[in-house]
Design a protein around this motif. Structure first.
Motif, PDB file in Angstrom:
ATOM      1  N   ASP A  89       0.828  -1.213   0.000  1.00  0.00           N
ATOM      2  CA  ASP A  89       0.000   0.000   0.000  1.00  0.00           C
ATOM      3  C   ASP A  89       0.856   1.254   0.000  1.00  0.00           C
ATOM      4  OD1 ASP A  89      -2.363  -1.393  -0.063  1.00  0.00           O
ATOM      5  OD2 ASP A  89      -2.694  -1.324   2.105  1.00  0.00           O
ATOM      6  N   ALA A  90       1.924   1.238   0.785  1.00  0.00           N
ATOM      7  CA  ALA A  90       2.762   2.435   0.897  1.00  0.00           C
ATOM      8  C   ALA A  90       3.557   2.708  -0.380  1.00  0.00           C
ATOM      9  CB  ALA A  90       3.714   2.289   2.083  1.00  0.00           C
ATOM     10  N   LEU A  91       4.094   1.651  -0.996  1.00  0.00           N
ATOM     11  CA  LEU A  91       4.957   1.831  -2.160  1.00  0.00           C
ATOM     12  C   LEU A  91       4.195   1.934  -3.476  1.00  0.00           C
ATOM     13  CD1 LEU A  91       7.804  -0.704  -1.262  1.00  0.00           C
ATOM     14  CD2 LEU A  91       7.914   1.784  -1.134  1.00  0.00           C
ATOM     15  N   LEU A  92       3.158   1.110  -3.635  1.00  0.00           N
ATOM     16  CA  LEU A  92       2.487   1.022  -4.923  1.00  0.00           C
ATOM     17  C   LEU A  92       1.068   1.574  -4.924  1.00  0.00           C
ATOM     18  CD1 LEU A  92       3.605  -2.580  -5.992  1.00  0.00           C
ATOM     19  CD2 LEU A  92       4.624  -0.392  -6.605  1.00  0.00           C
ATOM     20  N   GLY A  93       0.443   1.607  -3.758  1.00  0.00           N
ATOM     21  CA  GLY A  93      -0.952   2.029  -3.690  1.00  0.00           C
ATOM     22  C   GLY A  93      -1.252   3.345  -4.389  1.00  0.00           C
ATOM     23  N   PRO A  94      -0.466   4.412  -4.136  1.00  0.00           N
ATOM     24  CA  PRO A  94      -0.776   5.700  -4.776  1.00  0.00           C
ATOM     25  C   PRO A  94      -0.714   5.668  -6.298  1.00  0.00           C
ATOM     26  CG  PRO A  94       0.720   5.999  -2.930  1.00  0.00           C
ATOM     27  CD  PRO A  94       0.627   4.524  -3.174  1.00  0.00           C
ATOM     28  N   TYR A  95       0.045   4.718  -6.866  1.00  0.00           N
ATOM     29  CA  TYR A  95       0.216   4.681  -8.316  1.00  0.00           C
ATOM     30  C   TYR A  95      -0.754   3.712  -8.997  1.00  0.00           C
ATOM     31  CZ  TYR A  95       4.490   6.837  -6.757  1.00  0.00           C
ATOM     32  OH  TYR A  95       5.393   7.662  -6.129  1.00  0.00           O
ATOM     33  N   LEU A  96      -1.468   2.924  -8.186  1.00  0.00           N
ATOM     34  CA  LEU A  96      -2.357   1.921  -8.756  1.00  0.00           C
ATOM     35  C   LEU A  96      -3.821   2.254  -8.575  1.00  0.00           C
ATOM     36  CD1 LEU A  96      -0.445  -1.242  -7.482  1.00  0.00           C
ATOM     37  CD2 LEU A  96      -0.429  -0.270  -9.788  1.00  0.00           C
ATOM     38  N   ALA A  97      -4.122   3.395  -7.941  1.00  0.00           N
ATOM     39  CA  ALA A  97      -5.520   3.780  -7.744  1.00  0.00           C
ATOM     40  C   ALA A  97      -6.169   4.036  -9.093  1.00  0.00           C
ATOM     41  CB  ALA A  97      -5.600   5.036  -6.874  1.00  0.00           C
ATOM     42  N   PRO A  98      -7.438   3.640  -9.265  1.00  0.00           N
ATOM     43  CA  PRO A  98      -8.118   3.899 -10.540  1.00  0.00           C
ATOM     44  C   PRO A  98      -8.307   5.388 -10.760  1.00  0.00           C
ATOM     45  CG  PRO A  98      -9.676   3.155  -8.878  1.00  0.00           C
ATOM     46  CD  PRO A  98      -8.305   2.982  -8.284  1.00  0.00           C
ATOM     47  N   ALA A  99      -8.444   5.767 -12.007  1.00  0.00           N
ATOM     48  CA  ALA A  99      -8.663   7.179 -12.338  1.00  0.00           C
ATOM     49  C   ALA A  99     -10.035   7.616 -11.867  1.00  0.00           C
ATOM     50  CB  ALA A  99      -8.541   7.380 -13.841  1.00  0.00           C
ATOM     51  N   PRO A 100     -10.225   8.916 -11.575  1.00  0.00           N
ATOM     52  CA  PRO A 100     -11.559   9.410 -11.221  1.00  0.00           C
ATOM     53  C   PRO A 100     -12.532   9.110 -12.348  1.00  0.00           C
ATOM     54  CG  PRO A 100      -9.891  11.083 -10.825  1.00  0.00           C
ATOM     55  CD  PRO A 100      -9.216   9.974 -11.572  1.00  0.00           C
ATOM     56  N   PRO A 101     -13.816   8.944 -12.045  1.00  0.00           N
ATOM     57  CA  PRO A 101     -14.801   8.554 -13.044  1.00  0.00           C
ATOM     58  C   PRO A 101     -14.831   9.437 -14.273  1.00  0.00           C
ATOM     59  CG  PRO A 101     -15.749   8.468 -10.853  1.00  0.00           C
ATOM     60  CD  PRO A 101     -14.382   9.070 -10.708  1.00  0.00           C
ATOM     61  N   ALA A 102     -14.617  10.747 -14.132  1.00  0.00           N
ATOM     62  CA  ALA A 102     -14.818  11.637 -15.270  1.00  0.00           C
ATOM     63  C   ALA A 102     -13.613  12.519 -15.566  1.00  0.00           C
ATOM     64  CB  ALA A 102     -16.049  12.501 -15.042  1.00  0.00           C
ATOM     65  N   GLY A 103     -12.420  12.110 -15.154  1.00  0.00           N
ATOM     66  CA  GLY A 103     -11.247  12.910 -15.450  1.00  0.00           C
ATOM     67  C   GLY A 103     -11.141  14.114 -14.532  1.00  0.00           C
ATOM     68  N   PRO A 104     -10.288  15.080 -14.882  1.00  0.00           N
ATOM     69  CA  PRO A 104     -10.091  16.255 -14.030  1.00  0.00           C
ATOM     70  C   PRO A 104     -11.394  17.000 -13.780  1.00  0.00           C
ATOM     71  CG  PRO A 104      -8.433  16.146 -15.747  1.00  0.00           C
ATOM     72  CD  PRO A 104      -9.456  15.097 -16.078  1.00  0.00           C
ATOM     73  N   VAL A 105     -11.587  17.406 -12.556  1.00  0.00           N
ATOM     74  CA  VAL A 105     -12.820  18.101 -12.187  1.00  0.00           C
ATOM     75  C   VAL A 105     -12.564  19.600 -12.179  1.00  0.00           C
ATOM     76  CG1 VAL A 105     -14.572  18.407 -10.418  1.00  0.00           C
ATOM     77  CG2 VAL A 105     -13.572  16.156 -10.799  1.00  0.00           C
ATOM     78  N   THR A 106     -13.206  20.310 -13.058  1.00  0.00           N
ATOM     79  CA  THR A 106     -13.042  21.750 -13.123  1.00  0.00           C
ATOM     80  C   THR A 106     -13.973  22.420 -12.129  1.00  0.00           C
ATOM     81  OG1 THR A 106     -14.758  21.992 -14.797  1.00  0.00           O
ATOM     82  CG2 THR A 106     -12.520  21.561 -15.582  1.00  0.00           C
ATOM     83  N   GLU A 107     -13.717  23.702 -11.903  1.00  0.00           N
ATOM     84  CA  GLU A 107     -14.577  24.460 -10.989  1.00  0.00           C
ATOM     85  C   GLU A 107     -16.011  24.466 -11.497  1.00  0.00           C
ATOM     86  OE1 GLU A 107     -14.935  28.990  -9.132  1.00  0.00           O
ATOM     87  OE2 GLU A 107     -13.227  28.421 -10.389  1.00  0.00           O
ATOM     88  N   GLN A 108     -16.180  24.593 -12.834  1.00  0.00           N
ATOM     89  CA  GLN A 108     -17.531  24.628 -13.396  1.00  0.00           C
ATOM     90  C   GLN A 108     -18.241  23.293 -13.200  1.00  0.00           C
ATOM     91  OE1 GLN A 108     -14.775  25.574 -15.006  1.00  0.00           O
ATOM     92  NE2 GLN A 108     -15.067  27.801 -14.930  1.00  0.00           N
ATOM     93  N   LEU A 109     -17.501  22.185 -13.402  1.00  0.00           N
ATOM     94  CA  LEU A 109     -18.117  20.876 -13.230  1.00  0.00           C
ATOM     95  C   LEU A 109     -18.496  20.646 -11.779  1.00  0.00           C
ATOM     96  CD1 LEU A 109     -18.980  18.118 -14.213  1.00  0.00           C
ATOM     97  CD2 LEU A 109     -16.592  17.364 -14.052  1.00  0.00           C
ATOM     98  N   THR A 110     -17.618  21.045 -10.869  1.00  0.00           N
ATOM     99  CA  THR A 110     -17.933  20.893  -9.449  1.00  0.00           C
ATOM    100  C   THR A 110     -19.210  21.635  -9.090  1.00  0.00           C
ATOM    101  OG1 THR A 110     -15.591  20.662  -8.891  1.00  0.00           O
ATOM    102  CG2 THR A 110     -17.088  21.277  -7.110  1.00  0.00           C
ATOM    103  N   LYS A 111     -19.335  22.874  -9.587  1.00  0.00           N
ATOM    104  CA  LYS A 111     -20.535  23.651  -9.292  1.00  0.00           C
ATOM    105  C   LYS A 111     -21.773  22.993  -9.876  1.00  0.00           C
ATOM    106  CE  LYS A 111     -18.294  28.158  -8.843  1.00  0.00           C
ATOM    107  NZ  LYS A 111     -18.138  29.518  -9.415  1.00  0.00           N
ATOM    108  N   ARG A 112     -21.631  22.417 -11.105  1.00  0.00           N
ATOM    109  CA  ARG A 112     -22.788  21.782 -11.720  1.00  0.00           C
ATOM    110  C   ARG A 112     -23.211  20.539 -10.944  1.00  0.00           C
ATOM    111  NH1 ARG A 112     -23.575  17.749 -15.266  1.00  0.00           N
ATOM    112  NH2 ARG A 112     -21.367  17.501 -15.740  1.00  0.00           N
ATOM    113  N   LEU A 113     -22.216  19.750 -10.512  1.00  0.00           N
ATOM    114  CA  LEU A 113     -22.535  18.562  -9.730  1.00  0.00           C
ATOM    115  C   LEU A 113     -23.246  18.939  -8.439  1.00  0.00           C
ATOM    116  CD1 LEU A 113     -19.250  16.480 -10.148  1.00  0.00           C
ATOM    117  CD2 LEU A 113     -21.492  15.938 -11.096  1.00  0.00           C
ATOM    118  N   MET A 114     -22.750  19.984  -7.799  1.00  0.00           N
ATOM    119  CA  MET A 114     -23.358  20.404  -6.546  1.00  0.00           C
ATOM    120  C   MET A 114     -24.774  20.906  -6.752  1.00  0.00           C
ATOM    121  SD  MET A 114     -21.280  19.739  -4.106  1.00  0.00           S
ATOM    122  CE  MET A 114     -21.941  20.710  -2.751  1.00  0.00           C
ATOM    123  N   SER A 115     -25.007  21.643  -7.841  1.00  0.00           N
ATOM    124  CA  SER A 115     -26.332  22.211  -8.062  1.00  0.00           C
ATOM    125  C   SER A 115     -27.335  21.157  -8.506  1.00  0.00           C
ATOM    126  CB  SER A 115     -26.261  23.332  -9.107  1.00  0.00           C
ATOM    127  OG  SER A 115     -25.833  22.813 -10.356  1.00  0.00           O
TER     128      SER A 115
END
Length: 281
Positions: A89-115
């Protein structure tokens, strides 16, 4: 049994070899394998790990195409058992985590998700949750699982007695934050959605303190810190307010990692951030 042994047995069966004997001997036996059948049985039982040089041969004999996700699972299982869970977990965990569902989250996307997805709890609902440990943790579990959970599963997840879980579910039903079915399964209408506590009501400070105490109690019983950091510096007030805004945006964007179904290593995590002025200087 280690993870590699479990993965090996599963893949061997999925590859069409119903038994260890069939896998070993139909692949050529001792003429092909770099070890005896008795040793192979020890590997499948989890009593031994094969040498690194032998693992590619096993993979080839399992007939698994190298591009398949099965290949990745096989390799990671071997690495985890070789290194040990903590080191893995310490050595490899950070590099093996799956990508977020929709890629980078922009400020606009965050606001839309919240609304579009956010549910704003009422003051009565917030106070009701903060006042009852079982109700609060059952709510957190149910709001993060679309499939629903029964009393036994909730007791196991929260570490609370079934009787307290049952009372907590009754409170959640009264608050309209959960609903039970005849089959014993409980679900929350907020499952898979963002929710927010009210930010200004008479009991806000009291309820925040209560929730903080619930979090600390659970963390001390069943949790661990993945990261704790602090930095003291002399700076301008305006600069630190900008830092606070950046930290808040990063915290909101982390919602992209949220899951609403159980996975191999899922858990409930609390992400905190604070920019605090200690004294004028």
């Amino acid at each position: 049994m280690g993870r590699f042994a479990t993965e090996l047995a599963r893949l061997r069966h999925e590859s069409g070899f119903a038994t260890p004997y069939a896998f070993y001997h139909r692949n050529g036996g001792r003429r092909v394998f770099p070890f005896t059948f008795a040793y192979y049985l020890k590997v499948e039982r989890g009593d031994s790990l094969p040498r690194p040089a032998w693992v590619p041969r096993l993979l080839a004999l399992l007939r698994i195409p190298p591009t398949k996700a099965l290949h990745r699972a096989f390799a990671l299982a071997y690495l985890e058992d070789t290194l040990g869970r903590d080191a893995y977990d310490a050595l490899l965990g950070p590099y093996l985590a799956p990508a977020p569902p929709a890629g980078p989250v922009t400020e606009q996307l965050t606001k839309r998700l919240m609304s579009e997805q956010a549910v704003h709890l009422s003051a009565a609902q917030a106070s009701g949750l903060a006042a009852d440990e079982a109700a609060y943790w059952c709510f957190e579990c149910l709001s993060n699982d679309r499939g629903g959970l029964d009393e036994g599963a909730l007791a196991a997840a929260t570490g609370l007695p079934t009787a307290r879980v049952r009372a907590g579910l009754t409170r959640l039903a009264a608050l309209k934050l959960a609903k039970g079915s005849r089959g014993g399964l409980w679900k929350s209408p907020l499952a898979g959605r963002f929710y927010t506590f009210p930010r200004d009501y008479p009991a806000l400070k009291r309820d925040r303190d209560r929730l903080r105490a619930l979090h600390e109690a659970m963390a001390s019983r069943r949790g661990e810190d993945l990261f704790v950091g602090a930095l003291l510096l002399r700076a301008e007030d305006g600069a630190m307010r900008r830092v606070a805004a950046d930290v808040a945006a990063a915290l909101e964007s982390s919602g992209a990692w949220a899951l609403d179904a159980k996975g191999e290593r899922t858990g409930i995590y609390k992400l905190e951030a604070r920019v605090r002025r200690l004294t004028a200087f």
